[in-house]
Design an enzyme around this catalytic site. Sequence first.
Site, PDB file in Angstrom:
ATOM      1  N   HIS A   1       0.786  -1.181  -0.351  1.00  0.00           N
ATOM      2  CA  HIS A   1       0.026   0.186  -0.188  1.00  0.00           C
ATOM      3  C   HIS A   1       0.922   1.314   0.026  1.00  0.00           C
ATOM      4  O   HIS A   1       1.603   1.417   0.962  1.00  0.00           O
ATOM      5  CB  HIS A   1      -0.847  -0.115   1.215  1.00  0.00           C
ATOM      6  CG  HIS A   1      -1.885   1.014   1.477  1.00  0.00           C
ATOM      7  ND1 HIS A   1      -1.843   1.995   2.381  1.00  0.00           N
ATOM      8  CD2 HIS A   1      -2.624   1.371   0.487  1.00  0.00           C
ATOM      9  CE1 HIS A   1      -2.799   2.752   2.220  1.00  0.00           C
ATOM     10  NE2 HIS A   1      -3.426   2.576   1.296  1.00  0.00           N
TER      11      HIS A   1
ATOM     12  N   GLU B   1       0.451  -0.475  -4.793  1.00  0.00           N
ATOM     13  CA  GLU B   1      -0.477   0.337  -5.045  1.00  0.00           C
ATOM     14  C   GLU B   1       0.010   2.036  -4.809  1.00  0.00           C
ATOM     15  O   GLU B   1       0.989   2.146  -3.993  1.00  0.00           O
ATOM     16  CB  GLU B   1      -1.817   0.288  -3.989  1.00  0.00           C
ATOM     17  CG  GLU B   1      -2.902   1.273  -4.060  1.00  0.00           C
ATOM     18  CD  GLU B   1      -2.937   2.325  -3.003  1.00  0.00           C
ATOM     19  OE1 GLU B   1      -4.092   3.178  -3.272  1.00  0.00           O
ATOM     20  OE2 GLU B   1      -1.943   2.654  -2.424  1.00  0.00           O
TER      21      GLU B   1
ATOM     22  N   ASP C   1      -1.056   6.396  -5.445  1.00  0.00           N
ATOM     23  CA  ASP C   1      -2.027   7.143  -5.534  1.00  0.00           C
ATOM     24  C   ASP C   1      -1.500   8.402  -6.795  1.00  0.00           C
ATOM     25  O   ASP C   1      -0.532   8.829  -6.696  1.00  0.00           O
ATOM     26  CB  ASP C   1      -2.227   8.238  -4.195  1.00  0.00           C
ATOM     27  CG  ASP C   1      -2.793   7.158  -3.365  1.00  0.00           C
ATOM     28  OD1 ASP C   1      -3.760   6.333  -3.317  1.00  0.00           O
ATOM     29  OD2 ASP C   1      -1.900   6.684  -2.300  1.00  0.00           O
TER      30      ASP C   1
ATOM     31  N   HIS D   1      -0.319  11.152  -1.898  1.00  0.00           N
ATOM     32  CA  HIS D   1      -1.794  10.521  -1.600  1.00  0.00           C
ATOM     33  C   HIS D   1      -2.642  11.821  -0.911  1.00  0.00           C
ATOM     34  O   HIS D   1      -3.880  11.848  -1.393  1.00  0.00           O
ATOM     35  CB  HIS D   1      -1.745   9.745  -0.174  1.00  0.00           C
ATOM     36  CG  HIS D   1      -2.804   9.420   0.447  1.00  0.00           C
ATOM     37  ND1 HIS D   1      -3.542  10.182   1.365  1.00  0.00           N
ATOM     38  CD2 HIS D   1      -3.838   8.561   0.336  1.00  0.00           C
ATOM     39  CE1 HIS D   1      -4.596   9.752   1.811  1.00  0.00           C
ATOM     40  NE2 HIS D   1      -4.912   8.691   1.342  1.00  0.00           N
TER      41      HIS D   1
ATOM     42  N   GLU E   1      -4.333   4.216  -8.187  1.00  0.00           N
ATOM     43  CA  GLU E   1      -5.600   4.882  -7.630  1.00  0.00           C
ATOM     44  C   GLU E   1      -5.541   6.445  -7.987  1.00  0.00           C
ATOM     45  O   GLU E   1      -4.704   7.321  -7.754  1.00  0.00           O
ATOM     46  CB  GLU E   1      -5.707   4.791  -6.120  1.00  0.00           C
ATOM     47  CG  GLU E   1      -6.990   5.329  -5.385  1.00  0.00           C
ATOM     48  CD  GLU E   1      -6.918   5.574  -3.958  1.00  0.00           C
ATOM     49  OE1 GLU E   1      -6.190   4.805  -3.084  1.00  0.00           O
ATOM     50  OE2 GLU E   1      -7.667   6.537  -3.480  1.00  0.00           O
TER      51      GLU E   1
HETATM   52  O1  G3P Z   1      -6.746   1.911  -2.900  1.00  0.00           O
HETATM   53  C1  G3P Z   1      -6.647   1.351  -1.417  1.00  0.00           C
HETATM   54  C2  G3P Z   1      -6.277   2.520  -0.378  1.00  0.00           C
HETATM   55  O2  G3P Z   1      -5.248   3.163  -0.693  1.00  0.00           O
HETATM   56  C3  G3P Z   1      -7.315   3.558  -0.597  1.00  0.00           C
HETATM   57  O3  G3P Z   1      -7.295   4.405   0.410  1.00  0.00           O
HETATM   58  O4  G3P Z   1      -6.763   6.880   1.400  1.00  0.00           O
HETATM   59  O5  G3P Z   1      -5.099   4.997   1.296  1.00  0.00           O
HETATM   60  O6  G3P Z   1      -5.544   5.845  -0.746  1.00  0.00           O
HETATM   61  P1  G3P Z   1      -6.102   5.549   0.655  1.00  0.00           P
HETATM   62 MG    MG Z   2      -4.471   4.633  -2.026  1.00  0.00          MG
END
Ligand code: G3P
Ligand code: MG
Length: 250
Positions: free
Chosen positions: A10, A37, A39, A52, A112
Amino acid sequence: MTALPRVFAHRGASSLAPENTIAAFSKAMEVGARWFEFDVDIIADGTLIVIHDNRLDRTTNGKGGYYTRSFSDIRRLDAGAWFSDTYRFERIPEAADAISFGNKQHMGMNLEIKPCRGGTQLRERLIEALAVAVDSVHDKDRFIVSSFDHELLAAFHEARPQISLGWLLDSEKQSTLGWQEGASALGCSAVHPDAKGLAKEEVWKIRDCGFDCNVWTVNDLEQAKELASWGVTGVFTDYPQLFPAEALAL
Ligand code: G3P
Ligand code: MG
């Protein structure tokens, strides 16, 4: 025994290195994770950046928002010192850098799209730029685009209908949002619910509707095992180093 679900590092291995940096993606690879993952949002000059928050303060030595900045400003910021001295001078990557890292290391990726607050024009440019960026992904079968911003997800789908989509849910909206209709209408392959307050019946419903169910954020191996016993297909974790090799290898 139930097999563990796929592990997504993450924001990279964000417990070991500053989130959403190439260092964090490298750490994920070093500990054996096969997916990460990250952002993505857009700045004034149309560059897609990996971050993020919609402000620079928490994860860089910059201040304030970034929608009015150009990449010549952003690239000067230190995105690692806040985490530890070891990572001083780490930079905010462009989305293209993250994709190119994933390509080189043969890693699966979940990009994301952040709920861009930069106004209508920037939101449109975000989708245009993203469509071009994803064309450079080598292994499209191991690439997912997700978002809480379902309007942006729909716009992206229109631009690149062949890319797999994840419908992100947060715990407050989970029961009311109509994910079933929304995710079906877009042809999403997965629903990505919040681990907080998630009930097994919700997981069963997602799986019964034919979606993969990838849960965020799961930092405890016992919780991951329980989720696996409910049938989830993946978990996002800040601690991929805690997961056994057979889970990481998926
Ligand atoms: O994509 C999973 C997770 O990353 C979603 O929440 O706020 O960590 O981007 P956040
Ligand atoms: Mg995320």
